[in-house]
Design a protein around this motif. Sequence first.
Motif, PDB file in Angstrom:
ATOM      1  N   VAL A  32       0.853  -1.177   0.000  1.00  0.00           N
ATOM      2  CA  VAL A  32       0.000   0.000   0.000  1.00  0.00           C
ATOM      3  C   VAL A  32       0.898   1.239   0.000  1.00  0.00           C
ATOM      4  O   VAL A  32       1.795   1.364   0.832  1.00  0.00           O
ATOM      5  N   VAL A  33       0.652   2.122  -0.954  1.00  0.00           N
ATOM      6  CA  VAL A  33       1.345   3.411  -1.013  1.00  0.00           C
ATOM      7  C   VAL A  33       0.255   4.474  -0.967  1.00  0.00           C
ATOM      8  O   VAL A  33      -0.660   4.461  -1.789  1.00  0.00           O
ATOM      9  N   GLN A  34       0.352   5.343   0.016  1.00  0.00           N
ATOM     10  CA  GLN A  34      -0.638   6.404   0.134  1.00  0.00           C
ATOM     11  C   GLN A  34       0.049   7.664   0.615  1.00  0.00           C
ATOM     12  O   GLN A  34       1.112   7.612   1.218  1.00  0.00           O
ATOM     13  N   GLY A  35      -0.558   8.785   0.325  1.00  0.00           N
ATOM     14  CA  GLY A  35       0.035  10.036   0.750  1.00  0.00           C
ATOM     15  C   GLY A  35      -0.778  11.217   0.284  1.00  0.00           C
ATOM     16  O   GLY A  35      -1.908  11.079  -0.176  1.00  0.00           O
ATOM     17  N   GLN A  36      -0.162  12.378   0.401  1.00  0.00           N
ATOM     18  CA  GLN A  36      -0.808  13.615  -0.012  1.00  0.00           C
ATOM     19  C   GLN A  36       0.220  14.449  -0.759  1.00  0.00           C
ATOM     20  O   GLN A  36       1.363  14.581  -0.325  1.00  0.00           O
ATOM     21  N   ILE A  37      -0.202  15.042  -1.861  1.00  0.00           N
ATOM     22  CA  ILE A  37       0.645  15.937  -2.642  1.00  0.00           C
ATOM     23  C   ILE A  37       0.192  17.363  -2.327  1.00  0.00           C
ATOM     24  O   ILE A  37      -0.983  17.706  -2.481  1.00  0.00           O
ATOM     25  N   VAL A  38       1.151  18.172  -1.860  1.00  0.00           N
ATOM     26  CA  VAL A  38       0.851  19.562  -1.508  1.00  0.00           C
ATOM     27  C   VAL A  38       1.917  20.487  -2.094  1.00  0.00           C
ATOM     28  O   VAL A  38       3.013  20.045  -2.445  1.00  0.00           O
ATOM     29  N   THR A  39       1.599  21.774  -2.164  1.00  0.00           N
ATOM     30  CA  THR A  39       2.570  22.773  -2.590  1.00  0.00           C
ATOM     31  C   THR A  39       3.520  23.069  -1.436  1.00  0.00           C
ATOM     32  O   THR A  39       3.330  22.577  -0.310  1.00  0.00           O
ATOM     33  N   SER A  40       4.527  23.893  -1.686  1.00  0.00           N
ATOM     34  CA  SER A  40       5.465  24.257  -0.617  1.00  0.00           C
ATOM     35  C   SER A  40       4.775  25.042   0.488  1.00  0.00           C
ATOM     36  O   SER A  40       5.270  25.123   1.607  1.00  0.00           O
ATOM     37  N   ASN A  41       3.597  25.608   0.192  1.00  0.00           N
ATOM     38  CA  ASN A  41       2.820  26.334   1.204  1.00  0.00           C
ATOM     39  C   ASN A  41       1.816  25.437   1.917  1.00  0.00           C
ATOM     40  O   ASN A  41       1.045  25.905   2.743  1.00  0.00           O
ATOM     41  N   GLY A  42       1.776  24.162   1.563  1.00  0.00           N
ATOM     42  CA  GLY A  42       0.864  23.226   2.209  1.00  0.00           C
ATOM     43  C   GLY A  42      -0.507  23.143   1.571  1.00  0.00           C
ATOM     44  O   GLY A  42      -1.394  22.488   2.101  1.00  0.00           O
ATOM     45  N   LYS A  43      -0.694  23.775   0.406  1.00  0.00           N
ATOM     46  CA  LYS A  43      -1.985  23.723  -0.275  1.00  0.00           C
ATOM     47  C   LYS A  43      -2.088  22.401  -1.045  1.00  0.00           C
ATOM     48  O   LYS A  43      -1.208  22.061  -1.831  1.00  0.00           O
ATOM     49  N   ILE A  50      -0.422  10.033 -10.742  1.00  0.00           N
ATOM     50  CA  ILE A  50       0.739   9.389 -10.131  1.00  0.00           C
ATOM     51  C   ILE A  50       0.853   7.991 -10.713  1.00  0.00           C
ATOM     52  O   ILE A  50      -0.140   7.287 -10.872  1.00  0.00           O
ATOM     53  N   GLU A  51       2.074   7.587 -11.028  1.00  0.00           N
ATOM     54  CA  GLU A  51       2.310   6.248 -11.579  1.00  0.00           C
ATOM     55  C   GLU A  51       3.431   5.583 -10.812  1.00  0.00           C
ATOM     56  O   GLU A  51       4.458   6.194 -10.549  1.00  0.00           O
ATOM     57  N   PHE A  52       3.223   4.342 -10.431  1.00  0.00           N
ATOM     58  CA  PHE A  52       4.235   3.534  -9.750  1.00  0.00           C
ATOM     59  C   PHE A  52       4.679   2.481 -10.750  1.00  0.00           C
ATOM     60  O   PHE A  52       3.854   1.747 -11.293  1.00  0.00           O
ATOM     61  N   ARG A  53       5.984   2.423 -11.042  1.00  0.00           N
ATOM     62  CA  ARG A  53       6.465   1.460 -12.026  1.00  0.00           C
ATOM     63  C   ARG A  53       7.820   0.917 -11.631  1.00  0.00           C
ATOM     64  O   ARG A  53       8.534   1.492 -10.824  1.00  0.00           O
ATOM     65  N   HIS A  54       8.152  -0.191 -12.243  1.00  0.00           N
ATOM     66  CA  HIS A  54       9.443  -0.845 -12.020  1.00  0.00           C
ATOM     67  C   HIS A  54      10.186  -0.877 -13.353  1.00  0.00           C
ATOM     68  O   HIS A  54       9.674  -1.386 -14.342  1.00  0.00           O
ATOM     69  N   ASN A  55      11.371  -0.297 -13.367  1.00  0.00           N
ATOM     70  CA  ASN A  55      12.220  -0.318 -14.555  1.00  0.00           C
ATOM     71  C   ASN A  55      13.405  -1.227 -14.274  1.00  0.00           C
ATOM     72  O   ASN A  55      14.065  -1.072 -13.252  1.00  0.00           O
ATOM     73  N   ASN A  79      -4.145   6.866  -2.990  1.00  0.00           N
ATOM     74  CA  ASN A  79      -3.995   5.554  -2.363  1.00  0.00           C
ATOM     75  C   ASN A  79      -3.842   4.525  -3.475  1.00  0.00           C
ATOM     76  O   ASN A  79      -4.640   4.504  -4.404  1.00  0.00           O
ATOM     77  N   MET A  80      -2.810   3.692  -3.384  1.00  0.00           N
ATOM     78  CA  MET A  80      -2.580   2.630  -4.364  1.00  0.00           C
ATOM     79  C   MET A  80      -2.295   1.335  -3.626  1.00  0.00           C
ATOM     80  O   MET A  80      -1.522   1.322  -2.673  1.00  0.00           O
TER      81      MET A  80
END
Length: 98
Positions: A32-43, A50-55, A79-80
């Motif tokens: 499980v990969v989860q999180g939040q994407i925010v700006t440098s100001n927290g917005k 978002i893509e999760f891959r294996h190279n 959430n992935m």
Amino acid sequence: MKKIILLLLIIFISSCCKEDDTALVCISDCTVVQGQIVTSNGKPLANIPIEFRHNSSRPYNSSIRRIKKATTDKNGYYNMEFFIESDELALKRKVILS
């Protein structure tokens, strides 16, 4: 000479492999990969793909396995859930923000 170029082209094309497992649903031993994407100001940032891959890259052979895709919600959360294959566990992984 043309035969050699054709042979090299065939080898090159056949050595690249792309797998797209993004539609698979994980039912056991899930990562499980989860999180939040925010700006440098927290917005929070909404609708960020978002893509999760294996190279993997080996001499004369490379492959890309697209494992899971997600998009952030209106509050920037994602959430992935996916299955990591055993030969991928020791390698570095990178989350790609498109």
